[in-house]
Enzyme design. Sequence first.
Site, short mmCIF file in Angstrom:
data_model
loop_
_atom_site.label_atom_id
_atom_site.label_comp_id
_atom_site.label_asym_id
_atom_site.label_seq_id
_atom_site.Cartn_x
_atom_site.Cartn_y
_atom_site.Cartn_z
N ARG A 165 39.25 25.49 41.17
CA ARG A 165 40.14 26.45 41.85
C ARG A 165 39.40 27.29 42.88
O ARG A 165 39.68 28.48 43.05
CB ARG A 165 40.85 27.36 40.83
N SER A 239 50.87 30.20 37.92
CA SER A 239 49.77 30.53 37.00
C SER A 239 49.00 31.71 37.56
O SER A 239 48.37 31.60 38.62
CB SER A 239 48.85 29.32 36.82
N GLU A 335 44.10 34.25 39.53
CA GLU A 335 44.07 33.09 40.41
C GLU A 335 44.60 33.37 41.81
O GLU A 335 43.99 32.95 42.78
CB GLU A 335 44.86 31.93 39.77
#
Length: 341
Positions: A165, A239, A335
Amino acid sequence: MDVMTNVPLKQYTTMKLGGETRYMVAVNSASDVVTLYRNARKENLPIFVLGGGSNVITRDETFEGIILLNKIEGFEVVADNDDTTDIKIGAGEVWDEVVERAVGLGLQGIEAMSGIPGTAGAAPVQNVGAYGQEIADTLVSLEAYDSKTDSIVTISADECDFSYRNSIFRDSQKGRYCILNITLRLNKAEPRPPFYASLQKYIEDNDIREVNLSVIRVAVLNIRSEKLPDPAEIPSAGSFFKNALIEKWQLEQLQKEYSDVPNYAMSDGRYKVPTGWLIDRAGLKGFASHGMRVYEKNALVLVNESATGYGDLAAIREQIIQTVYDKFGIRIEQEPLELSL
């Protein structure tokens, strides 16, 4: 290019929070991007690139710069052989529509990333991924405007420095580039097991005997609909926390008390532990505070029920991070990107 002024950012982000931006401009071509950056430089105005707004958190203060809405289109086969096909995709293309078209062409490599919101240009920024696939697996290169050198450059996949990520675009070179297009190399082979655990379970539970690209796409969309709220109906940023990456000794400590802790070995020797599992085991699934709630179907997701400002989001975020740390000794991370003021 049309310039909009004093635009509420909550209208352009799926979390539906945030203040205003002084200017907002939609761009449709590389030349638009170059012109906008050069004009902004003359006026000493910062630029923030926004795609679908599904992975961005905005604060309440006015952004005294320009939000660049990337609307660059394009879907072109640029190379083809017996085994693979290279496709150049405009950064403003809707990502899920890209996946749908690739599956329709019988091209494998991104089908498990069906249903991920946002645009194609945003995919390399955080190295998006799902169900065993990530953009780093298929990206060949991308073209971008380099605001440091005032030029359009080609950046190879290796130069993106992908990790879980993460990439140079949200790390060491954050804010430097505006991605114009991406080139993916997809293959013509049918998907083969073993599949990602939850995807394999869906296939088995539904007694699916023949698995092809379309079957995987439908399966992933169905799994996501069960676990993730539709941002068009329930404001969220998908998320909200990255899955935790921990050292082997930390995993061994966890396993002493929680023998059922799910974990996945990473290539660098660390282990990925689902942060949703950590939040759930910390007793926070369904937890509500400051108008925000941990989604009952997926503890990795924060939904906005009645929050009115960034402070509300920040408050519950810190409560969750601290509670998980106090219980497991693991510090989880947000995130979504935050708009730099």
